[in-house]
Design a protein around this motif. Structure first.
Motif, short mmCIF file in Angstrom:
data_model
loop_
_atom_site.label_atom_id
_atom_site.label_comp_id
_atom_site.label_asym_id
_atom_site.label_seq_id
_atom_site.Cartn_x
_atom_site.Cartn_y
_atom_site.Cartn_z
N LYS A 60 0.83 -1.20 0.00
CA LYS A 60 0.00 0.00 0.00
C LYS A 60 0.86 1.26 0.00
O LYS A 60 0.42 2.30 -0.44
CB LYS A 60 -1.01 0.00 1.13
CG LYS A 60 -0.44 0.09 2.52
CD LYS A 60 -1.52 0.17 3.57
CE LYS A 60 -2.23 -1.16 3.67
NZ LYS A 60 -3.28 -1.20 4.66
N LEU A 61 2.11 1.18 0.46
CA LEU A 61 3.00 2.34 0.38
C LEU A 61 3.12 2.78 -1.07
O LEU A 61 2.95 3.96 -1.40
CB LEU A 61 4.37 2.01 0.96
CG LEU A 61 5.45 3.08 0.78
CD1 LEU A 61 5.06 4.38 1.46
CD2 LEU A 61 6.79 2.58 1.29
N PHE A 62 3.38 1.85 -1.97
CA PHE A 62 3.52 2.19 -3.38
C PHE A 62 2.19 2.59 -4.01
O PHE A 62 2.15 3.41 -4.92
CB PHE A 62 4.17 1.04 -4.15
CG PHE A 62 5.59 0.81 -3.75
CD1 PHE A 62 6.54 1.81 -3.87
CD2 PHE A 62 5.98 -0.40 -3.22
CE1 PHE A 62 7.86 1.61 -3.49
CE2 PHE A 62 7.30 -0.62 -2.85
CZ PHE A 62 8.24 0.39 -2.98
N GLU A 63 1.11 2.00 -3.53
CA GLU A 63 -0.21 2.38 -4.04
C GLU A 63 -0.51 3.84 -3.71
O GLU A 63 -0.97 4.60 -4.56
CB GLU A 63 -1.29 1.46 -3.48
CG GLU A 63 -1.17 0.04 -3.98
CD GLU A 63 -2.05 -0.94 -3.23
OE1 GLU A 63 -2.57 -0.59 -2.15
OE2 GLU A 63 -2.23 -2.07 -3.72
N PHE A 64 -0.24 4.24 -2.47
CA PHE A 64 -0.44 5.64 -2.09
C PHE A 64 0.47 6.56 -2.91
O PHE A 64 0.03 7.59 -3.42
CB PHE A 64 -0.15 5.84 -0.60
CG PHE A 64 -1.20 5.29 0.33
CD1 PHE A 64 -2.55 5.54 0.14
CD2 PHE A 64 -0.82 4.53 1.42
CE1 PHE A 64 -3.51 5.04 1.02
CE2 PHE A 64 -1.76 4.04 2.32
CZ PHE A 64 -3.11 4.30 2.10
N LEU A 65 1.74 6.22 -3.00
CA LEU A 65 2.69 7.07 -3.72
C LEU A 65 2.34 7.16 -5.21
O LEU A 65 2.44 8.23 -5.81
CB LEU A 65 4.12 6.56 -3.53
CG LEU A 65 4.66 6.64 -2.10
CD1 LEU A 65 6.04 6.02 -2.02
CD2 LEU A 65 4.66 8.06 -1.58
N ALA A 66 1.90 6.05 -5.80
CA ALA A 66 1.50 6.07 -7.21
C ALA A 66 0.28 6.96 -7.44
O ALA A 66 0.13 7.54 -8.51
CB ALA A 66 1.20 4.65 -7.70
N ALA A 67 -0.55 7.10 -6.41
CA ALA A 67 -1.72 7.97 -6.50
C ALA A 67 -1.35 9.42 -6.17
O ALA A 67 -2.22 10.29 -6.16
CB ALA A 67 -2.82 7.47 -5.56
N GLY A 68 -0.07 9.66 -5.90
CA GLY A 68 0.37 11.02 -5.59
C GLY A 68 0.05 11.47 -4.19
O GLY A 68 -0.01 12.68 -3.92
#
Length: 94
Positions: A60-68
């Motif tokens: 989810k860290l990357f999911e949040f970051l990918a969503a900006g």
């Protein structure tokens, strides 16, 4: 907050839910996640300090970051090198 209450009614989670800027939706269908990502201001990864959580890598860290979205979470060994001001911050757990 989107997702189930995995805290077993922990008092600190209940206290968090009483804050005026925190909304808990409960579980959501995976198809609804992009909609929620548009609504949030910051991603949260509040992992409790446990042997299991010390070994996880939260995608989810990357999911949040990918969503900006900036992210705040617990200090996990797997994510500690990702810390960067205004991008990903973590707090020391007990």
């Amino acid at each position: 907050w989107v997702g189930p209450d995995a805290t077993n009614g922990d008092a600190s989670f209940q206290e968090l839910l009483r804050l005026p800027n925190v909304i808990w939706t409960g579980p959501a269908d995976p198809k609804e996640v992009p909609h929620y990502m548009e609504l949030i201001d910051i991603g949260m990864m509040p992992y409790k300090n446990s042997p299991y959580n010390q070994a996880v890598f939260p995608l989810k860290l990357f999911e949040f970051l990918a969503a900006g979205k900036p992210v705040v979470g617990s200090n996990l060994p797997s994510t500690s090198k990702m810390k960067k001001p205004y991008i990903y911050e973590y707090v020391e757990g007990d």
